[in-house]
Design a protein around this motif. Structure first.
Motif, PDB file in Angstrom:
ATOM      1  N   GLU A 150       0.816  -1.220   0.000  1.00 39.31           N
ATOM      2  CA  GLU A 150       0.000   0.000   0.000  1.00 39.31           C
ATOM      3  C   GLU A 150       0.846   1.265   0.000  1.00 39.31           C
ATOM      4  OE1 GLU A 150      -0.790  -0.082   4.860  1.00 39.31           O
ATOM      5  OE2 GLU A 150      -2.450  -0.331   3.440  1.00 39.31           O
ATOM      6  N   ARG A 151       2.092   1.173   0.451  1.00 42.68           N
ATOM      7  CA  ARG A 151       2.983   2.333   0.428  1.00 42.68           C
ATOM      8  C   ARG A 151       3.680   2.489  -0.927  1.00 42.68           C
ATOM      9  NH1 ARG A 151       4.405   4.568   5.377  1.00 42.68           N
ATOM     10  NH2 ARG A 151       6.390   5.285   4.497  1.00 42.68           N
ATOM     11  N   GLY A 152       3.604   1.449  -1.771  1.00 43.82           N
ATOM     12  CA  GLY A 152       4.242   1.501  -3.079  1.00 43.82           C
ATOM     13  C   GLY A 152       5.018   0.234  -3.383  1.00 43.82           C
ATOM     14  N   PHE A 153       5.471   0.152  -4.605  1.00 45.70           N
ATOM     15  CA  PHE A 153       6.191  -1.013  -5.113  1.00 45.70           C
ATOM     16  C   PHE A 153       7.592  -1.122  -4.511  1.00 45.70           C
ATOM     17  CE2 PHE A 153       9.372  -2.205  -8.383  1.00 45.70           C
ATOM     18  CZ  PHE A 153       8.995  -3.519  -8.627  1.00 45.70           C
ATOM     19  N   ALA A 154       8.101  -2.361  -4.447  1.00 45.00           N
ATOM     20  CA  ALA A 154       9.502  -2.601  -4.078  1.00 45.00           C
ATOM     21  C   ALA A 154       9.999  -3.830  -4.845  1.00 45.00           C
ATOM     22  CB  ALA A 154       9.652  -2.822  -2.587  1.00 45.00           C
ATOM     23  N   LEU A 155      11.296  -3.852  -5.097  1.00 46.30           N
ATOM     24  CA  LEU A 155      11.919  -4.977  -5.804  1.00 46.30           C
ATOM     25  C   LEU A 155      13.240  -5.331  -5.151  1.00 46.30           C
ATOM     26  CD1 LEU A 155      12.321  -6.956  -8.197  1.00 46.30           C
ATOM     27  CD2 LEU A 155      13.213  -5.026  -9.522  1.00 46.30           C
ATOM     28  N   CYS A 156      13.426  -6.610  -4.897  1.00 42.72           N
ATOM     29  CA  CYS A 156      14.703  -7.133  -4.417  1.00 42.72           C
ATOM     30  C   CYS A 156      15.350  -7.903  -5.557  1.00 42.72           C
ATOM     31  CB  CYS A 156      14.512  -8.054  -3.225  1.00 42.72           C
ATOM     32  SG  CYS A 156      13.760  -7.281  -1.781  1.00 42.72           S
ATOM     33  N   SER A 157      16.507  -7.436  -6.009  1.00 47.41           N
ATOM     34  CA  SER A 157      17.234  -8.079  -7.089  1.00 47.41           C
ATOM     35  C   SER A 157      18.689  -8.227  -6.670  1.00 47.41           C
ATOM     36  CB  SER A 157      17.103  -7.252  -8.378  1.00 47.41           C
ATOM     37  OG  SER A 157      17.716  -7.908  -9.465  1.00 47.41           O
ATOM     38  N   MET A 158      19.527  -8.676  -7.580  1.00 46.73           N
ATOM     39  CA  MET A 158      20.933  -8.873  -7.239  1.00 46.73           C
ATOM     40  C   MET A 158      21.787  -8.898  -8.498  1.00 46.73           C
ATOM     41  SD  MET A 158      19.338 -11.874  -7.748  1.00 46.73           S
ATOM     42  CE  MET A 158      18.654 -12.255  -6.148  1.00 46.73           C
ATOM     43  N   ARG A 159      23.090  -8.750  -8.295  1.00 48.51           N
ATOM     44  CA  ARG A 159      24.046  -8.903  -9.380  1.00 48.51           C
ATOM     45  C   ARG A 159      24.969 -10.093  -9.145  1.00 48.51           C
ATOM     46  NH1 ARG A 159      20.765  -6.376 -11.122  1.00 48.51           N
ATOM     47  NH2 ARG A 159      20.755  -4.282 -12.022  1.00 48.51           N
ATOM     48  N   SER A 160      25.200 -10.411  -7.867  1.00 49.01           N
ATOM     49  CA  SER A 160      26.042 -11.551  -7.510  1.00 49.01           C
ATOM     50  C   SER A 160      25.741 -11.931  -6.069  1.00 49.01           C
ATOM     51  CB  SER A 160      27.532 -11.191  -7.668  1.00 49.01           C
ATOM     52  OG  SER A 160      27.913 -10.231  -6.698  1.00 49.01           O
ATOM     53  N   ASP A 161      26.517 -12.879  -5.543  1.00 44.26           N
ATOM     54  CA  ASP A 161      26.295 -13.330  -4.161  1.00 44.26           C
ATOM     55  C   ASP A 161      26.569 -12.238  -3.139  1.00 44.26           C
ATOM     56  OD1 ASP A 161      25.546 -15.869  -4.937  1.00 44.26           O
ATOM     57  OD2 ASP A 161      27.591 -16.662  -4.859  1.00 44.26           O
ATOM     58  N   MET A 162      27.330 -11.221  -3.518  1.00 45.74           N
ATOM     59  CA  MET A 162      27.641 -10.132  -2.583  1.00 45.74           C
ATOM     60  C   MET A 162      27.414  -8.760  -3.205  1.00 45.74           C
ATOM     61  SD  MET A 162      28.219 -10.848   0.528  1.00 45.74           S
ATOM     62  CE  MET A 162      28.927  -9.270   1.006  1.00 45.74           C
ATOM     63  N   LEU A 163      26.494  -8.687  -4.163  1.00 47.10           N
ATOM     64  CA  LEU A 163      26.161  -7.406  -4.778  1.00 47.10           C
ATOM     65  C   LEU A 163      24.664  -7.400  -5.044  1.00 47.10           C
ATOM     66  CD1 LEU A 163      27.500  -4.777  -5.739  1.00 47.10           C
ATOM     67  CD2 LEU A 163      27.663  -5.792  -8.020  1.00 47.10           C
ATOM     68  N   SER A 164      23.951  -6.563  -4.298  1.00 49.92           N
ATOM     69  CA  SER A 164      22.489  -6.547  -4.361  1.00 49.92           C
ATOM     70  C   SER A 164      21.977  -5.245  -4.957  1.00 49.92           C
ATOM     71  CB  SER A 164      21.890  -6.735  -2.966  1.00 49.92           C
ATOM     72  OG  SER A 164      22.261  -7.984  -2.428  1.00 49.92           O
ATOM     73  N   ARG A 165      20.828  -5.354  -5.620  1.00 49.52           N
ATOM     74  CA  ARG A 165      20.171  -4.204  -6.240  1.00 49.52           C
ATOM     75  C   ARG A 165      18.744  -4.152  -5.705  1.00 49.52           C
ATOM     76  NH1 ARG A 165      21.390   0.670  -8.403  1.00 49.52           N
ATOM     77  NH2 ARG A 165      20.422   1.103 -10.407  1.00 49.52           N
ATOM     78  N   TYR A 166      18.382  -3.003  -5.109  1.00 43.93           N
ATOM     79  CA  TYR A 166      17.051  -2.841  -4.524  1.00 43.93           C
ATOM     80  C   TYR A 166      16.401  -1.578  -5.074  1.00 43.93           C
ATOM     81  CZ  TYR A 166      18.645  -6.268  -1.076  1.00 43.93           C
ATOM     82  OH  TYR A 166      19.131  -7.403  -0.467  1.00 43.93           O
ATOM     83  N   TYR A 167      15.063  -1.621  -5.148  1.00 47.40           N
ATOM     84  CA  TYR A 167      14.313  -0.477  -5.647  1.00 47.40           C
ATOM     85  C   TYR A 167      13.074  -0.252  -4.792  1.00 47.40           C
ATOM     86  CZ  TYR A 167      16.865  -1.373 -10.046  1.00 47.40           C
ATOM     87  OH  TYR A 167      17.816  -1.589 -10.992  1.00 47.40           O
ATOM     88  N   VAL A 168      12.686   1.013  -4.660  1.00 41.93           N
ATOM     89  CA  VAL A 168      11.378   1.363  -4.103  1.00 41.93           C
ATOM     90  C   VAL A 168      10.739   2.406  -5.016  1.00 41.93           C
ATOM     91  CG1 VAL A 168      11.962   0.843  -1.697  1.00 41.93           C
ATOM     92  CG2 VAL A 168      12.328   3.167  -2.581  1.00 41.93           C
ATOM     93  N   GLN A 169       9.439   2.329  -5.154  1.00 38.53           N
ATOM     94  CA  GLN A 169       8.703   3.338  -5.909  1.00 38.53           C
ATOM     95  C   GLN A 169       8.802   4.670  -5.185  1.00 38.53           C
ATOM     96  OE1 GLN A 169       4.582   2.313  -6.420  1.00 38.53           O
ATOM     97  NE2 GLN A 169       3.992   4.358  -7.130  1.00 38.53           N
ATOM     98  N   CYS A 170       9.016   5.741  -5.952  1.00 43.48           N
ATOM     99  CA  CYS A 170       9.094   7.078  -5.371  1.00 43.48           C
ATOM    100  C   CYS A 170       8.328   8.046  -6.267  1.00 43.48           C
ATOM    101  CB  CYS A 170      10.547   7.518  -5.196  1.00 43.48           C
ATOM    102  SG  CYS A 170      11.458   7.709  -6.745  1.00 43.48           S
ATOM    103  N   THR A 171       8.184   9.274  -5.827  1.00 43.01           N
ATOM    104  CA  THR A 171       7.505  10.276  -6.635  1.00 43.01           C
ATOM    105  C   THR A 171       8.493  10.891  -7.618  1.00 43.01           C
ATOM    106  OG1 THR A 171       7.989  12.194  -5.230  1.00 43.01           O
ATOM    107  CG2 THR A 171       6.097  10.816  -4.608  1.00 43.01           C
ATOM    108  N   LEU A 172       7.967  11.560  -8.632  1.00 39.54           N
ATOM    109  CA  LEU A 172       8.833  12.242  -9.592  1.00 39.54           C
ATOM    110  C   LEU A 172       9.458  13.489  -8.989  1.00 39.54           C
ATOM    111  CD1 LEU A 172       6.693  11.887 -12.841  1.00 39.54           C
ATOM    112  CD2 LEU A 172       8.648  10.512 -12.120  1.00 39.54           C
ATOM    113  N   GLU A 173       8.928  13.929  -7.866  1.00 42.07           N
ATOM    114  CA  GLU A 173       9.492  15.114  -7.188  1.00 42.07           C
ATOM    115  C   GLU A 173      10.638  14.740  -6.251  1.00 42.07           C
ATOM    116  OE1 GLU A 173       6.032  14.537  -7.269  1.00 42.07           O
ATOM    117  OE2 GLU A 173       6.038  15.797  -9.080  1.00 42.07           O
ATOM    118  N   ASP A 174      10.770  13.464  -5.931  1.00 45.19           N
ATOM    119  CA  ASP A 174      11.847  13.024  -5.034  1.00 45.19           C
ATOM    120  C   ASP A 174      13.219  13.297  -5.650  1.00 45.19           C
ATOM    121  OD1 ASP A 174      11.028  11.807  -2.501  1.00 45.19           O
ATOM    122  OD2 ASP A 174       9.888  10.417  -3.738  1.00 45.19           O
ATOM    123  N   LYS A 175      14.185  13.591  -4.794  1.00 46.93           N
ATOM    124  CA  LYS A 175      15.577  13.762  -5.191  1.00 46.93           C
ATOM    125  C   LYS A 175      16.433  12.729  -4.458  1.00 46.93           C
ATOM    126  CE  LYS A 175      14.360  17.519  -7.396  1.00 46.93           C
ATOM    127  NZ  LYS A 175      14.217  17.498  -8.873  1.00 46.93           N
TER     128      LYS A 175
END
Length: 393
Positions: free
Chosen positions: A205-230
């Motif tokens: 309900e607060r927005g989308f999130a994604l847990c991804s990775m590049r390797s066993d010790m390199l992670s990539r994470y995302y959260v939905q934000c507004t277009l006004e966010d910096k």
């Protein structure tokens, strides 16, 4: 300067096309506006369809990918306090995904091109494709204050959404379709173990999130934000706290956090330019289309274009048939629009679209239906791993 195929853009699509053509004995030159270091510094996607991985192997650039990449046979959709795994391999007839960073793909293709003696001209300025509507295409460009002309038979525009190739097409000959989404993705890269062995897509309900990775010790994470966010508004601490709120408790409590080594905000859009062939100029990848990253289709759709262009050029040079060139655009667009539909659907399904409780309930009902039905899970799996390529003969 003369060559057979001039490729504008030394990203993965341009490099992949160049390498495939070199292996056929078709001379080509790649022009790139930025330095090689700048190209390698771009942080992009890292989830490869099986077809993309197979194409990299065909180009001779799959050895390190096969050694270091991580095969993923499923993804997880998290919503309404639940986690539902989509068994990609079983539901798609044996296909899987490979997690291997786009930066590494680019690095491998660069190394292969250098080993094969292919010419790549970096820091080419004021690049101008000309004459492609006739029978004598050429590219004018500047380098270190000197003017050069590259004469060629065909031009491949692999120079991205903001590149010069699509902009060089007469406006009346081009039709563009676009949807801009009212939110973006705030992403970080961290030297931490992944939250899960497979990707987790979370609808919250607060927005989308994604847990991804590049390797066993390199992670990539995302959260939905507004277009006004910096980016400056988001400290590492704030990011990790927000990510944990949006993940299932069982995942959030075991999440390993750490300092970010890269942080950026990406706006989301869908875009398609039609057609993709103008005389002897062919558009490929982001020069012709953009998808939201939700469905993991960006790099893979570019590779699909490259495969089609490679096929038609192989027939053109091997059999002397020029008629096959006219099939490039329609063949690409059939697959592109299906990928656009899937990426739009995934984006609409998983993101907070507005504050309307009705919209929220519809999303949850959709997720409940698709994950609770074999047919629904199969639809997700078939599209996620990539629809079949269309062969050209």
């Amino acid at each position: 300067m003369k060559t057979q195929v001039a490729i504008i853009g030394a990203g993965p699509s341009g490099l992949l096309l160049g390498q495939l053509l070199l292996r056929l004995g078709i001379p080509n030159v790649i022009l790139e506006a930025k330095s090689a270091a700048h190209v390698l510094g771009r942080i992009r996607a890292g989830v490869l369809e099986q077809g993309t991985a197979d194409l990299l192997r065909e180009a001779g650039a799959g050895e390190r990918m096969d050694r270091e990449g991580h095969v993923h046979e499923g993804i997880t959709l998290a919503f309404d306090g639940r986690q539902q795994r989509i068994d990609l391999k079983r539901l798609s007839g044996g296909k899987s995904m490979l997690v291997y960073g786009q930066t590494e793909v680019t690095r491998d293709l660069m190394a292969q091109r250098e080993a094969a003696g292919g010419m790549t001209i970096y820091e080419a300025q004021d690049v101008q494709p000309r004459g492609f509507l006739g029978d004598r295409p050429r590219i004018d460009f500047m380098r270190e204050g000197e003017h050069f002309t590259l004469e060629c038979v065909y031009i491949a525009g692999c120079d991205g959404f903001h590149g010069v190739c699509r902009q060089s097409v007469p406006a009346a000959a081009l039709r563009c379709f676009e949807r801009v989404y009212p939110f973006g993705w705030l992403g970080i890269l961290s030297r931490t173990p992944p939250a899960s062995p497979e990707l987790i897509y979370a609808n919250h309900e607060r927005g989308f999130a994604l847990c991804s990775m590049r390797s066993d010790m390199l992670s990539r994470y995302y959260v939905q934000c507004t277009l006004e966010d910096k980016v400056a508004d988001w400290s590492d601490e704030r990011f990790w706290e927000e990510l944990k709120r949006r993940l299932p408790p069982a995942v959030a409590t075991t999440l390993v956090t750490g300092p970010s080594i890269e942080k950026s905000i990406a706006p989301l859009r869908s875009f398609v330019a039609e057609p993709m062939k103008f005389g002897r100029l062919f558009l490929a990848g982001d020069a012709a289309h953009i998808v939201p990253p939700t469905g993991a289709k960006g790099l893979n759709l570019a590779a699909s274009d490259v495969r089609t262009l490679y096929q038609v050029l192989k027939i053109r040079y091997g059999q002397g048939r020029e008629d096959v060139l006219d099939r490039y655009s329609d063949t690409c667009l059939r697959r592109i629009w299906k990928a656009e539909r899937f990426s739009w659907w995934m984006t609409s399904l998983l993101h907070r679209l507005d504050d309307d409780p009705f919209s929220r309930r519809i999303q949850l009902a959709d997720l409940d239906y698709y994950t609770g039905s074999v047919a629904g899970r199969t639809t997700i799996a078939e599209n996620y791993v990539g629809l079949p390529y269309e062969e050209i003969t």
